[in-house]
Design an enzyme around this catalytic site. Structure first.
Site, PDB file in Angstrom:
ATOM      1  N   GLU A 141       0.851  -1.107   0.071  1.00 38.47           N
ATOM      2  CA  GLU A 141       0.158  -0.028   0.163  1.00 38.47           C
ATOM      3  C   GLU A 141       0.877   1.380  -0.051  1.00 38.47           C
ATOM      4  O   GLU A 141       1.509   1.664   0.803  1.00 38.47           O
ATOM      5  CB  GLU A 141      -1.036   0.167   1.223  1.00 38.47           C
ATOM      6  CG  GLU A 141      -1.699  -1.152   1.403  1.00 38.47           C
ATOM      7  CD  GLU A 141      -3.271  -0.867   2.032  1.00 38.47           C
ATOM      8  OE1 GLU A 141      -4.055  -0.899   1.486  1.00 38.47           O
ATOM      9  OE2 GLU A 141      -3.062  -0.400   3.281  1.00 38.47           O
ATOM     10  N   SER A 148      -6.627   3.490  -2.879  1.00 43.81           N
ATOM     11  CA  SER A 148      -7.625   4.033  -3.965  1.00 43.81           C
ATOM     12  C   SER A 148      -8.160   2.992  -5.110  1.00 43.81           C
ATOM     13  O   SER A 148      -8.401   3.551  -6.083  1.00 43.81           O
ATOM     14  CB  SER A 148      -7.224   5.264  -4.603  1.00 43.81           C
ATOM     15  OG  SER A 148      -6.990   6.346  -3.434  1.00 43.81           O
TER      16      SER A 148
HETATM   17  C1  PEP Z   1      -6.741   0.779   2.930  1.00 45.48           C
HETATM   18  O1  PEP Z   1      -7.488   1.489   3.943  1.00 45.48           O
HETATM   19  O2  PEP Z   1      -6.027   0.163   3.036  1.00 45.48           O
HETATM   20  C2  PEP Z   1      -6.856   1.670   1.604  1.00 45.48           C
HETATM   21  C3  PEP Z   1      -6.346   1.262   0.659  1.00 45.48           C
HETATM   22  O3  PEP Z   1      -7.730   2.612   1.438  1.00 45.48           O
HETATM   23  P1  PEP Z   1      -8.523   3.314   0.251  1.00 45.48           P
HETATM   24  O4  PEP Z   1      -8.743   2.259  -0.639  1.00 45.48           O
HETATM   25  O5  PEP Z   1      -9.620   4.156   0.742  1.00 45.48           O
HETATM   26  O6  PEP Z   1      -7.338   4.189  -0.355  1.00 45.48           O
END
Ligand code: PEP
Length: 252
Positions: free
Chosen positions: A167, A213
């Site tokens: 991430e 996202s």
């Molecule tokens: C997350 O919380 O792990 C995440 C990826 O959030 P988002 O999809 O809202 O970016």
């Protein structure tokens, strides 16, 4: 060869009542879509209701954090056996919001991961670079180091119960998404690091998700990449239709 896992991270959203209603609505929408595992990581107080609502469906329930001690004077924390007894099968560890706002470090992430695995939870281990690190060209070194530190002391056998969620911090909740090429490349770096620590077999078998996202509009091209074995989804996991569209993309 490896499992695709689509996991929602509800963060601090949804009361127990809302969680039950959501899962009852979602269950028929994702029924039979078995090319991926479907997981919802919910707030602690939602776990029991969510697990009850998910009984007999293909939806699995997870938590968003766990403490490394089994019990004791750790106000506000939660132990692995509490999560298991409430009905959680998975737990997210090391999410960037925990690292950013709650002082989580690679050392505590590692301790939490070891405790969760020892107790029998499956772990979704989050790691990724911040924007400055990406811009200064050190993403590969950063994720390789996090992978090593976060998995220190975890055996190859235990690794079978670990999913890594790549991430990039700059993409979480910002609407910015890594390009499919960036996601593929960095998930590949993590996979190579797993091969170096463990074995090629372990690297071939471990599920590495992309998160940041991911939504109904970009999931298909991200999931099409060879090194991307699923997604960890925040915002888009709070809407049944958007989350189902991502599950559909994983089943195409
Ligand atoms: C997350 O919380 O792990 C995440 C990826 O959030 P988002 O999809 O809202 O970016």
């Amino acid at each position: 060869m490896r499992k695709t896992v689509i996991a929602g991270n509800w963060k601090m959203n949804m009361t127990p009542k809302a969680a039950g209603e959501f899962i009852h609505a979602l269950a028929p929408m994702v029924k039979g879509k078995d090319k991926c595992d479907v997981v919802l990581c919910v707030p602690f107080v939602d776990i029991a209701v969510a697990a009850e609502a998910a009984k007999g469906t293909n939806i699995k329930i997870g938590a968003q954090n766990v403490h490394f001690e089994a019990k004791g004077a750790f106000t506000g924390e939660i132990a692995a056996d509490m999560l298991l007894e409430a009905g959680a099968e998975y737990v997210i560890i090391g999410h960037s919001e925990r690292r950013q706002y709650f002082g989580e470090t690679d050392e505590t992430v590692n301790l939490r991961t070891k405790a969760a695995l020892a107790a029998g939870l499956k772990v979704i281990l989050c790691l990724g670079e911040v924007k400055e690190q990406r811009l200064s060209g050190i993403t590969d070194e950063v994720v390789a180091m996090q992978t090593k530190l976060d998995l220190a002391g975890i055996s190859e056998e235990q690794l079978k119960n670990v999913i890594i969620a790549y991430e990039p911090v700059w993409a979480i909740g910002t609407g910015l998404t890594a390009t499919p090429e960036q996601a593929d490349e960095t998930c590949g770096v993590i996979r190579k690091t797993v091969a170096a620590i463990y074995s090629k077999k372990a690297a071939d078998e471990i599920t590495i998700q992309y998160g940041g996202s991911m939504n109904d509009g970009n999931a298909a091209e991200l999931l099409a990449k060879a090194n991307v074995d699923g997604g960890l989804i925040g915002g888009a996991s709070l809407k049944t239709d958007k989350f189902t569209a991502i599950v559909d993309a994983a089943n195409a």
